[in-house]
Design a protein around this motif. Structure first.
Motif, PDB file in Angstrom:
ATOM      1  N   PHE A 168       0.800  -1.230   0.000  1.00  0.00           N
ATOM      2  CA  PHE A 168       0.000   0.000   0.000  1.00  0.00           C
ATOM      3  C   PHE A 168       0.831   1.279   0.000  1.00  0.00           C
ATOM      4  O   PHE A 168       0.289   2.363  -0.197  1.00  0.00           O
ATOM      5  CB  PHE A 168      -0.949   0.015   1.202  1.00  0.00           C
ATOM      6  N   GLY A 169       2.115   1.179   0.262  1.00  0.00           N
ATOM      7  CA  GLY A 169       2.974   2.351   0.252  1.00  0.00           C
ATOM      8  C   GLY A 169       3.253   2.914   1.628  1.00  0.00           C
ATOM      9  O   GLY A 169       2.487   2.722   2.579  1.00  0.00           O
ATOM     10  N   ALA A 170       4.361   3.629   1.733  1.00  0.00           N
ATOM     11  CA  ALA A 170       4.815   4.157   3.020  1.00  0.00           C
ATOM     12  C   ALA A 170       3.930   5.283   3.537  1.00  0.00           C
ATOM     13  O   ALA A 170       3.754   5.441   4.746  1.00  0.00           O
ATOM     14  CB  ALA A 170       6.254   4.646   2.902  1.00  0.00           C
ATOM     15  N   LYS A 171       3.343   6.076   2.627  1.00  0.00           N
ATOM     16  CA  LYS A 171       2.586   7.252   3.056  1.00  0.00           C
ATOM     17  C   LYS A 171       1.416   6.869   3.952  1.00  0.00           C
ATOM     18  O   LYS A 171       1.259   7.394   5.057  1.00  0.00           O
ATOM     19  CB  LYS A 171       2.074   8.019   1.838  1.00  0.00           C
ATOM     20  N   VAL A 172       0.602   5.946   3.503  1.00  0.00           N
ATOM     21  CA  VAL A 172      -0.599   5.558   4.242  1.00  0.00           C
ATOM     22  C   VAL A 172      -0.239   4.772   5.499  1.00  0.00           C
ATOM     23  O   VAL A 172      -0.749   5.049   6.594  1.00  0.00           O
ATOM     24  CB  VAL A 172      -1.531   4.723   3.337  1.00  0.00           C
ATOM     25  N   VAL A 173       0.643   3.791   5.352  1.00  0.00           N
ATOM     26  CA  VAL A 173       0.948   2.889   6.464  1.00  0.00           C
ATOM     27  C   VAL A 173       1.602   3.639   7.615  1.00  0.00           C
ATOM     28  O   VAL A 173       1.248   3.460   8.783  1.00  0.00           O
ATOM     29  CB  VAL A 173       1.834   1.730   5.993  1.00  0.00           C
ATOM     30  N   MET A 174       2.534   4.516   7.293  1.00  0.00           N
ATOM     31  CA  MET A 174       3.220   5.239   8.364  1.00  0.00           C
ATOM     32  C   MET A 174       2.290   6.233   9.057  1.00  0.00           C
ATOM     33  O   MET A 174       2.340   6.404  10.280  1.00  0.00           O
ATOM     34  CB  MET A 174       4.454   5.951   7.839  1.00  0.00           C
ATOM     35  N   PHE A 175       1.425   6.901   8.298  1.00  0.00           N
ATOM     36  CA  PHE A 175       0.503   7.860   8.913  1.00  0.00           C
ATOM     37  C   PHE A 175      -0.369   7.183   9.971  1.00  0.00           C
ATOM     38  O   PHE A 175      -0.458   7.646  11.113  1.00  0.00           O
ATOM     39  CB  PHE A 175      -0.388   8.514   7.855  1.00  0.00           C
ATOM     40  N   TYR A 176      -0.999   6.084   9.599  1.00  0.00           N
ATOM     41  CA  TYR A 176      -1.880   5.402  10.555  1.00  0.00           C
ATOM     42  C   TYR A 176      -1.090   4.731  11.674  1.00  0.00           C
ATOM     43  O   TYR A 176      -1.584   4.604  12.798  1.00  0.00           O
ATOM     44  CB  TYR A 176      -2.782   4.408   9.834  1.00  0.00           C
ATOM     45  N   GLY A 177       0.142   4.340  11.378  1.00  0.00           N
ATOM     46  CA  GLY A 177       0.976   3.771  12.429  1.00  0.00           C
ATOM     47  C   GLY A 177       1.317   4.786  13.506  1.00  0.00           C
ATOM     48  O   GLY A 177       1.162   4.531  14.705  1.00  0.00           O
ATOM     49  N   VAL A 178       1.784   5.970  13.088  1.00  0.00           N
ATOM     50  CA  VAL A 178       2.129   7.023  14.056  1.00  0.00           C
ATOM     51  C   VAL A 178       0.889   7.453  14.836  1.00  0.00           C
ATOM     52  O   VAL A 178       0.938   7.653  16.062  1.00  0.00           O
ATOM     53  CB  VAL A 178       2.767   8.228  13.338  1.00  0.00           C
ATOM     54  N   LEU A 179      -0.226   7.592  14.141  1.00  0.00           N
ATOM     55  CA  LEU A 179      -1.472   7.987  14.801  1.00  0.00           C
ATOM     56  C   LEU A 179      -1.863   6.978  15.882  1.00  0.00           C
ATOM     57  O   LEU A 179      -2.197   7.353  17.016  1.00  0.00           O
ATOM     58  CB  LEU A 179      -2.575   8.101  13.751  1.00  0.00           C
ATOM     59  N   THR A 180      -1.783   5.697  15.546  1.00  0.00           N
ATOM     60  CA  THR A 180      -2.204   4.654  16.489  1.00  0.00           C
ATOM     61  C   THR A 180      -1.279   4.553  17.680  1.00  0.00           C
ATOM     62  O   THR A 180      -1.728   4.449  18.831  1.00  0.00           O
ATOM     63  CB  THR A 180      -2.297   3.297  15.768  1.00  0.00           C
ATOM     64  N   TRP A 181       0.049   4.586  17.434  1.00  0.00           N
ATOM     65  CA  TRP A 181       0.936   4.436  18.585  1.00  0.00           C
ATOM     66  C   TRP A 181       0.880   5.654  19.503  1.00  0.00           C
ATOM     67  O   TRP A 181       1.091   5.539  20.718  1.00  0.00           O
ATOM     68  CB  TRP A 181       2.350   4.056  18.169  1.00  0.00           C
ATOM     69  N   SER A 182       0.557   6.822  18.951  1.00  0.00           N
ATOM     70  CA  SER A 182       0.415   8.016  19.789  1.00  0.00           C
ATOM     71  C   SER A 182      -0.817   7.897  20.693  1.00  0.00           C
ATOM     72  O   SER A 182      -0.760   8.239  21.883  1.00  0.00           O
ATOM     73  CB  SER A 182       0.303   9.256  18.908  1.00  0.00           C
ATOM     74  N   ALA A 191       1.526  -1.023  16.682  1.00  0.00           N
ATOM     75  CA  ALA A 191       1.592   0.117  15.762  1.00  0.00           C
ATOM     76  C   ALA A 191       3.022   0.544  15.438  1.00  0.00           C
ATOM     77  O   ALA A 191       3.292   1.010  14.325  1.00  0.00           O
ATOM     78  CB  ALA A 191       0.832   1.302  16.357  1.00  0.00           C
ATOM     79  N   GLU A 192       3.943   0.400  16.375  1.00  0.00           N
ATOM     80  CA  GLU A 192       5.284   0.946  16.170  1.00  0.00           C
ATOM     81  C   GLU A 192       6.083   0.295  15.040  1.00  0.00           C
ATOM     82  O   GLU A 192       6.945   0.947  14.449  1.00  0.00           O
ATOM     83  CB  GLU A 192       6.081   0.913  17.479  1.00  0.00           C
ATOM     84  N   PRO A 193       5.857  -0.971  14.680  1.00  0.00           N
ATOM     85  CA  PRO A 193       6.649  -1.547  13.574  1.00  0.00           C
ATOM     86  C   PRO A 193       6.421  -0.886  12.220  1.00  0.00           C
ATOM     87  O   PRO A 193       7.184  -1.129  11.295  1.00  0.00           O
ATOM     88  CB  PRO A 193       6.185  -3.008  13.541  1.00  0.00           C
ATOM     89  N   THR A 194       5.383  -0.077  12.078  1.00  0.00           N
ATOM     90  CA  THR A 194       5.155   0.591  10.798  1.00  0.00           C
ATOM     91  C   THR A 194       6.302   1.521  10.432  1.00  0.00           C
ATOM     92  O   THR A 194       6.522   1.805   9.246  1.00  0.00           O
ATOM     93  CB  THR A 194       3.859   1.417  10.858  1.00  0.00           C
ATOM     94  N   ASN A 195       7.049   1.965  11.415  1.00  0.00           N
ATOM     95  CA  ASN A 195       8.061   2.992  11.203  1.00  0.00           C
ATOM     96  C   ASN A 195       9.212   2.523  10.318  1.00  0.00           C
ATOM     97  O   ASN A 195       9.551   3.163   9.329  1.00  0.00           O
ATOM     98  CB  ASN A 195       8.603   3.440  12.565  1.00  0.00           C
TER      99      ASN A 195
END
Length: 426
Positions: free
Chosen positions: A75-89, A114-118
């Motif tokens: 799905f690409g880094a843009k989407v996955v990282m955004f939701y990952g940072v949002l969730t771990w926060s 969530a943190e492994p998305t980084n």
């Protein structure tokens, strides 16, 4: 302003945001270790109970790492990282509102998921935005955020907890993560065609292949010897770094006699030394490449030398004071972080660009699994058989990783055209 956002400049802005995200990725995961005595008292935990909290995080981290690696490739880094940072926060904020062991464990588990998305996102961005001549530098600048996070976590968390409360530490750091998620959404874009072509061309030129780039399917990745080598390397070497993150701050308080305030004052030292040392060892491996060494061989040589210092951790139980413990673990941390920095580069060099996030995700999961087993070992034995046995076990892990590195890791390429990726999905 237009010049600032030219693709050649934008990619460095993207690296800056990733760096900040990784900094607070590590700060958030270290909150529990820095507040270990406080949380043990608050929730009536012993070392085994504390190990359970750590393992809830680490098990979720291990399980989700391969999944997020696949998601980034799909799905690409843009989407996955955004939701990952949002969730771990959100998970970090939730930890500040926990009123029972179960609630704390739930939010730490969500943080771990969530943190492994980084890191798969980071490696994917480096692989598609940067050519080979800049890739190692960009990767080092990103991953340096891990040790910077470990550096600022002790004073920042200790100050928030002492000045306000332990709950405040969780909530404030989670709120910072929400800001980072918004920043990522604003800054990141997929690379334009000429940037992607430049990055991919380095990969294809080495094997005399035209674009599109060859890529393994998920199933075919598991047939490569190098994948299993990377998995085993992470499995045996990651636990030493996890010890530095999750157990060293508490060890300094409970065994070396430092107070929480003193940990805040001095606990960052090994991580600063590790950061500077790991950047230096990465630069050294780049110099070996410039001298004519094959890139993969240069990385192997550097990793072998640095791993020889990791067994110094066996001296820890016999050191006379906290200063000597900090000194020894500063050296050990350099070895650990050098491996974390450069094994990612090894992945990017050994596998096709369209597989790097998946490989790193699988490998990261195995590294976290090794940490789960080691955390259980530490939690059950630290107070029974003694710390000396724990440190002795840690001392042999990097030498084992050296053997795996030299016997199993090589350049991997699909052997027939049927493996050529039919998609340009980033």
């Amino acid at each position: 302003m237009t010049k600032l956002f030219r693709p050649e400049n934008r990619r460095w802005s993207i690296i800056a945001v990733i760096f900040i995200a990784i900094v607070f990725n590590y700060v958030d995961r270290q909150v529990v270790s820095i507040l270990k005595p406080v949380l043990k008292n608050e929730f009536q935990l012993d070392d085994s109970g504390y190990a359970v909290i750590i393992n809830v995080f680490t098990i979720c981290y291990a399980l989700m790492y391969p999944v997020t690696g696949w998601m980034v490739d799909r799905f690409g880094a843009k989407v996955v990282m955004f939701y990952g940072v949002l969730t771990w926060s959100i998970a970090c904020i939730g930890g500040g509102f926990a009123r029972s062991v179960g609630q704390l464990a739930f939010f730490r588990g969500l943080l771990g998921a969530a943190e492994p998305t980084n890191f798969p996102s980071q490696l994917k961005v480096v692989a598609i935005w940067f050519p080979g001549k800049l890739r190692a530098t960009a990767n080092s600048l990103c991953v340096a955020g891990s040790s910077i996070g470990a550096i600022i976590a002790p004073p920042l968390v200790a100050w928030l907890a002492i000045q306000y409360s332990w709950q405040t530490a969780f909530i404030v750091l989670g709120a910072v993560g929400l800001v980072i998620a918004v920043l990522w959404k604003l800054v990141y874009q997929d690379p334009p065609a000429h940037i992607m072509q430049e990055a991919v061309q380095d990969e294809t030129a080495a094997v005399d292949q035209p674009v599109p780039v060859a890529a393994f399917s998920w199933k075919q990745l598991w047939t490569t010897k190098s994948l299993w080598g990377v998995l085993l390397i992470r499995f045996v070497s990651d636990p030493v770094w996890y010890f530095c993150l999750f157990w060293l701050p508490g060890y300094l308080q409970e065994q070396s006699g430092l107070s929480l305030a003193q940990v805040g004052m001095f606990g960052w030292i090994p991580f600063l030394v590790a950061d500077l040392g790991a950047i230096g060892t990465s630069a050294w491996s780049d110099r070996l490449v410039k001298k004519g060494y094959a890139p993969l061989r240069a990385r192997k040589l550097m990793l072998t030398v640095t791993a020889c210092f990791a067994p110094l951790c066996a001296l820890a139980p016999y050191l006379p004071n906290a200063a000597s413990t900090l000194a020894v673990f500063s050296i050990v941390a350099v070895a650990c972080l050098s491996w974390l920095f450069t094994v990612s580069v090894v992945v990017a060099e050994a596998f096709p660009v369209k597989n790097v996030a998946s490989v790193l995700g699988i490998a990261g999961g195995f590294g976290a699994l090794g940490a789960v087993l080691f955390n259980s070992f530490v939690g059950s034995l630290m107070g029974t058989v003694g710390a000396d046995k724990v440190f002795l076990a840690m001392a042999v892990l990097h030498p084992i990783a050296i053997l795996i590195l030299w016997t199993m890791i090589k350049k991997e390429q699909p052997k027939n055209k049927s493996l050529i990726s039919k998609t340009n999905q980033l």
